[in-house]
Design a protein around this motif. Structure first.
Motif, short mmCIF file in Angstrom:
data_model
loop_
_atom_site.label_atom_id
_atom_site.label_comp_id
_atom_site.label_asym_id
_atom_site.label_seq_id
_atom_site.Cartn_x
_atom_site.Cartn_y
_atom_site.Cartn_z
N PRO A 229 0.65 -0.95 0.12
CA PRO A 229 -0.20 -0.25 -0.09
C PRO A 229 1.08 1.45 0.06
CG PRO A 229 -0.75 -1.93 1.34
CD PRO A 229 0.39 -1.78 1.24
N THR A 230 0.63 2.24 -0.62
CA THR A 230 1.30 3.32 -0.72
C THR A 230 0.05 4.00 -1.15
OG1 THR A 230 3.42 4.21 -1.55
CG2 THR A 230 2.11 2.85 -3.43
N PHE A 231 1.13 5.88 -1.42
CA PHE A 231 0.77 6.82 -2.14
C PHE A 231 0.44 6.83 -3.67
CE2 PHE A 231 -0.48 10.15 0.81
CZ PHE A 231 -1.32 10.94 0.14
N TYR A 232 -0.67 6.59 -4.93
CA TYR A 232 -0.46 6.57 -5.62
C TYR A 232 -0.51 8.52 -6.70
CZ TYR A 232 -0.99 1.58 -5.80
OH TYR A 232 -0.31 0.50 -5.71
N HIS A 233 0.63 8.08 -8.07
CA HIS A 233 0.03 9.59 -8.30
C HIS A 233 -0.20 9.26 -10.19
CE1 HIS A 233 2.24 13.61 -9.76
NE2 HIS A 233 1.76 13.05 -10.83
N SER A 234 -1.32 10.64 -10.11
CA SER A 234 -2.30 10.04 -11.41
C SER A 234 -2.45 11.66 -11.79
CB SER A 234 -2.97 9.55 -12.15
OG SER A 234 -3.83 9.56 -13.14
N SER A 235 -2.37 12.16 -13.07
CA SER A 235 -3.41 13.68 -13.55
C SER A 235 -4.90 13.51 -13.66
CB SER A 235 -2.45 13.65 -14.49
OG SER A 235 -2.96 13.15 -15.82
N ALA A 236 -4.53 11.89 -13.58
CA ALA A 236 -6.13 12.11 -14.33
C ALA A 236 -6.82 12.39 -15.16
CB ALA A 236 -6.99 12.10 -12.95
N ILE A 237 -6.06 12.68 -16.25
CA ILE A 237 -6.42 13.47 -17.55
C ILE A 237 -5.97 12.29 -18.30
CG2 ILE A 237 -5.28 15.24 -19.70
CD1 ILE A 237 -4.10 16.59 -17.14
N THR A 238 -7.67 12.17 -19.36
CA THR A 238 -8.05 11.13 -20.45
C THR A 238 -8.45 11.78 -22.12
OG1 THR A 238 -9.95 11.15 -19.27
CG2 THR A 238 -9.07 9.38 -18.33
N GLY A 239 -7.86 13.23 -21.85
CA GLY A 239 -8.25 13.26 -23.39
C GLY A 239 -7.34 14.56 -24.29
N LYS A 240 -7.95 15.07 -24.82
CA LYS A 240 -6.42 16.66 -25.41
C LYS A 240 -7.23 17.53 -24.29
CE LYS A 240 -6.22 14.60 -29.76
NZ LYS A 240 -6.40 14.73 -31.26
N THR A 241 -6.92 17.12 -23.89
CA THR A 241 -7.48 18.66 -22.42
C THR A 241 -6.78 18.78 -21.30
OG1 THR A 241 -8.86 19.66 -20.00
CG2 THR A 241 -8.57 17.06 -21.49
#
Length: 223
Positions: free
Chosen positions: A196-208
């Motif tokens: 278990p840890t911290f997860y990192h994402s921009s959560a960007i799913t398109g041209k934005t």
């Protein structure tokens, strides 16, 4: 017992609000997505801080490109840390290397010391270090609390086995935060391999450059 948590990389004010509203535990605030994230301007930092109750880390990176900085750039980084500390941020994200691909312990320690008592994350400069094991020890010695890395892969999927290895070597001395192409489509795969840890994402799913609220919800569902 340690649990999985989620940090969202936010390149604008809107993303920060979306992250908070959809269950993120923390944001990493930056600008210039096309450069991989650079230091956000102070107006944005103030605006986000005033409207966010979750934790907020700020990237300190004066430009895109490599992670070897001149004396002038280092001075700029120090000034940004001093200024943003006063604005109530919760932590900083940076990483400085030497020309040979090793960790610049002297310069990193100066910034960690300046940021104290706020926590510091060594960012994806770790993905281009020459010697992973030595660099891990150097980053720990500098006083960082977290390393953000893809495991030196193009993305976290490619770097999954290296991520697992670094996490094992780190034990409980520093948190290894997977980041780089992390999405709801592959987070389950990582959880099978990692503690278990911290997860990192921009959560960007398109041209934005703005986070997708549904993607954040999906990521949180897996955690």
């Amino acid at each position: 017992m340690k649990k999985n948590q989620l940090e969202i990389a936010c390149f604008n004010y809107e993303s920060a609000l979306i992250a908070q509203e959809n269950g993120a535990d923390r944001i990493e605030l930056c600008e210039n997505m096309q450069l991989g994230g650079t230091t956000p301007n102070s107006i944005l930092v103030v605006k986000v801080r005033e409207n966010l109750s979750i934790k907020m880390h700020v990237i300190i990176r004066p430009r895109g490109g490599n992670f070897v900085y001149s004396d002038e750039e280092l001075t700029e980084m120090k000034q940004d840390i001093k200024q943003y500390k006063k604005l109530g941020v919760d932590g900083f994200v940076f990483g400085i290397l030497k020309e040979d691909g090793s960790v610049n312990k002297k310069q990193n320690k100066e910034l960690v010391h300046l940021a104290h008592p706020l926590s510091c994350t060594f960012h994806r400069a770790f993905d281009v270090v020459k010697d992973i094991e030595k660099s891990l020890e150097d980053v720990i010695d500098c006083g960082f609390k977290t390393i953000l890395t893809s495991g030196q892969g193009i993305n976290v999927e490619e770097g999954i086995f290296t991520l697992a290895k670094i996490q094992q070597l780190a034990k409980d001395r520093i948190e290894i935060m997977p980041g780089g192409g992390l999405r709801s489509s592959n987070i389950e795969l990582l959880q099978e391999q990692l503690e278990p840890t911290f997860y990192h994402s921009s959560a960007i799913t398109g041209k934005t450059e703005t986070a997708n609220p549904e993607e954040i919800k999906e990521l949180k569902n897996f955690l």
